[in-house]
Design a protein around this motif. Structure first.
Motif, mmCIF file in Angstrom:
data_model
loop_
_atom_site.group_PDB
_atom_site.id
_atom_site.type_symbol
_atom_site.label_atom_id
_atom_site.label_comp_id
_atom_site.label_asym_id
_atom_site.label_seq_id
_atom_site.Cartn_x
_atom_site.Cartn_y
_atom_site.Cartn_z
ATOM 1 N N PRO A 28 12.327 20.943 -6.658
ATOM 2 C CA PRO A 28 12.529 21.774 -7.845
ATOM 3 C C PRO A 28 13.948 21.680 -8.410
ATOM 4 O O PRO A 28 14.178 22.014 -9.568
ATOM 5 N N VAL A 29 14.898 21.216 -7.622
ATOM 6 C CA VAL A 29 16.286 21.128 -8.071
ATOM 7 C C VAL A 29 16.521 19.849 -8.872
ATOM 8 O O VAL A 29 17.021 19.879 -9.994
ATOM 9 N N SER A 30 16.155 18.700 -8.286
ATOM 10 C CA SER A 30 16.423 17.411 -8.943
ATOM 11 C C SER A 30 15.188 16.770 -9.563
ATOM 12 O O SER A 30 15.306 15.835 -10.356
ATOM 13 N N GLY A 31 14.003 17.251 -9.198
ATOM 14 C CA GLY A 31 12.771 16.645 -9.696
ATOM 15 C C GLY A 31 12.389 15.375 -8.956
ATOM 16 O O GLY A 31 11.405 14.719 -9.289
ATOM 17 N N ALA A 32 13.163 15.029 -7.906
ATOM 18 C CA ALA A 32 12.901 13.804 -7.142
ATOM 19 C C ALA A 32 11.725 14.004 -6.187
ATOM 20 O O ALA A 32 11.460 15.126 -5.751
ATOM 21 N N PRO A 33 11.006 12.926 -5.860
ATOM 22 C CA PRO A 33 9.924 13.033 -4.876
ATOM 23 C C PRO A 33 10.479 13.365 -3.498
ATOM 24 O O PRO A 33 11.548 12.871 -3.123
ATOM 25 N N VAL A 34 9.770 14.197 -2.764
ATOM 26 C CA VAL A 34 10.245 14.660 -1.462
ATOM 27 C C VAL A 34 9.388 14.071 -0.346
ATOM 28 O O VAL A 34 8.159 14.189 -0.367
ATOM 29 N N SER A 35 10.012 13.452 0.617
ATOM 30 C CA SER A 35 9.338 12.977 1.822
ATOM 31 C C SER A 35 9.613 13.977 2.942
ATOM 32 O O SER A 35 10.560 14.759 2.873
ATOM 33 N N ILE A 36 8.792 13.937 3.984
ATOM 34 C CA ILE A 36 8.929 14.864 5.102
ATOM 35 C C ILE A 36 9.329 14.079 6.343
ATOM 36 O O ILE A 36 8.763 13.022 6.638
ATOM 37 N N VAL A 37 10.300 14.591 7.089
ATOM 38 C CA VAL A 37 10.846 13.849 8.212
ATOM 39 C C VAL A 37 10.956 14.737 9.448
ATOM 40 O O VAL A 37 11.167 15.950 9.341
ATOM 41 N N LYS A 38 10.796 14.136 10.619
ATOM 42 C CA LYS A 38 11.062 14.830 11.872
ATOM 43 C C LYS A 38 12.576 14.931 12.052
ATOM 44 O O LYS A 38 13.273 13.915 12.001
ATOM 45 N N PRO A 39 13.102 16.131 12.260
ATOM 46 C CA PRO A 39 14.562 16.301 12.354
ATOM 47 C C PRO A 39 15.226 15.423 13.412
ATOM 48 O O PRO A 39 16.341 14.941 13.213
ATOM 49 N N GLU A 40 14.529 15.192 14.544
ATOM 50 C CA GLU A 40 15.163 14.412 15.601
ATOM 51 C C GLU A 40 15.452 12.973 15.173
ATOM 52 O O GLU A 40 16.307 12.311 15.764
ATOM 53 N N LEU A 41 14.774 12.492 14.141
ATOM 54 C CA LEU A 41 15.041 11.143 13.649
ATOM 55 C C LEU A 41 16.454 11.036 13.086
ATOM 56 O O LEU A 41 17.069 9.974 13.128
ATOM 57 N N LEU A 42 16.976 12.145 12.576
ATOM 58 C CA LEU A 42 18.280 12.132 11.926
ATOM 59 C C LEU A 42 19.439 12.348 12.889
ATOM 60 O O LEU A 42 20.600 12.332 12.479
ATOM 61 N N GLU A 43 19.145 12.571 14.176
ATOM 62 C CA GLU A 43 20.208 12.907 15.129
ATOM 63 C C GLU A 43 21.229 11.788 15.295
ATOM 64 O O GLU A 43 22.386 12.054 15.609
ATOM 65 N N THR A 44 20.805 10.542 15.095
ATOM 66 C CA THR A 44 21.751 9.429 15.197
ATOM 67 C C THR A 44 22.817 9.521 14.111
ATOM 68 O O THR A 44 23.976 9.165 14.319
#
Length: 282
Positions: A174-190
């Motif tokens: 709703p802020v940028s109008g960009a498409p949103v994907s869903i991610v498992k948080p642990e993937l971003l820990e690196t």
């Protein structure tokens, strides 16, 4: 009967083989690193192998297993900077698997007195051959299940995994109008560290964290998400620098991708850790 062992030959041979094994391990795990880190990991393995060679030959079996395990551990830490225990265990298995696959080549090098040009030719052929099998497996998986290799980028760091192209994911920011994907948080820990992920998880309870420079750069905000059979819920979304989707036909790069963090159990499967928005490949 004694034989001569040249430490420089041992170092160079191990350096090249360790580099090949680390590159193949990275392919299999979808953990990518720059060539400098691959080289640093290979140098670590080669030096450790030379040190082991200089130790007394009457070491116990347990001591030998421990030393070689420590060598593999250091190589993976230097190359991929893995912190999570489960991923490290998986990486060790993959490292030994690739070492086993190249074992026949290693025996040929050490026993047959192969020449240096032939050594490099066979090393290149081994790397390209197994690499081609990994790429073929990725292509087959992509075409069969709409699962694609992806790479996320943020502040000079990157993380590779698999993403599922979900035609039912029509979530927009709703802020940028960009498409949103869903991610498992642990993937971003690196890229973000487990501590930062935990702070994001409790952001609603501690709104003061929004003043943190680390968190502000991610542009965190909440959005409403509704799935079939479930009530509407709020999800925390963050913005990274780039998302690259590796399809069999092309490489699709999305700048400033918006990712909603799935802290609760979701539809994300074991083979993939990202639900790609349906608009990303159109």
């Amino acid at each position: 009967m004694y034989g001569k062992i040249y430490i420089d030959v041992v170092f160079v041979t191990n350096l090249l083989m360790d580099y090949i094994i680390l590159r193949l391990t990275g392919m299999l795990l979808r953990c990518r690193a720059g060539w400098r880190r691959y080289l640093a990991g290979a140098v670590t393995g080669a030096v450790f192998s030379c040190v082991i060679l200089c130790l007394p030959q009457d070491l116990s079996t347990f001591a030998e297993i421990f030393l070689h395990g420590a060598c593999a551990f250091l190589m993976l830490r230097v190359t991929f900077r893995i912190k999570k225990g489960s991923l490290l265990a998986k990486s060790l298995i993959m490292l030994y698997l690739t070492a086993f696959l190249t074992g026949g080549f290693w025996e040929a090098v050490t026993e047959s007195g192969i020449t240096i040009p032939a050594f490099f030719i066979f090393a290149f052929a081994t790397y390209m051959g197994i690499g081609a099998l990994v790429c073929a497996a990725d292509s087959a998986r992509s075409m069969r299940k709409n699962i694609y290799p992806i790479t996320l980028f943020y502040q000079g760091k990157k993380q590779s995994a698999y993403g599922f192209y979900d035609t039912g994911n029509l979530l927009d920011d709703p802020v940028s109008g960009a498409p949103v994907s869903i991610v498992k948080p642990e993937l971003l820990e690196t890229m973000l560290s487990s501590d930062l992920i935990d702070r994001l998880k409790h952001l609603n309870e501690n709104p003061g964290e929004l003043k943190s420079t680390e968190i502000v750069g991610l542009k965190p905000h909440y959005l409403s998400c509704c799935t079939i059979g479930q009530a509407e819920k709020m999800m925390l979304a963050v913005t990274l620098e780039d998302l690259c989707i590796h399809t069999p036909a092309e490489e699709v790069r999305i700048s400033k991708p918006v990712l909603a963090l799935a802290f609760e159990p979701s539809a994300l499967g074991k083979e993939y850790k990202v639900l790609l928005n349906s608009r990303l490949l159109h």
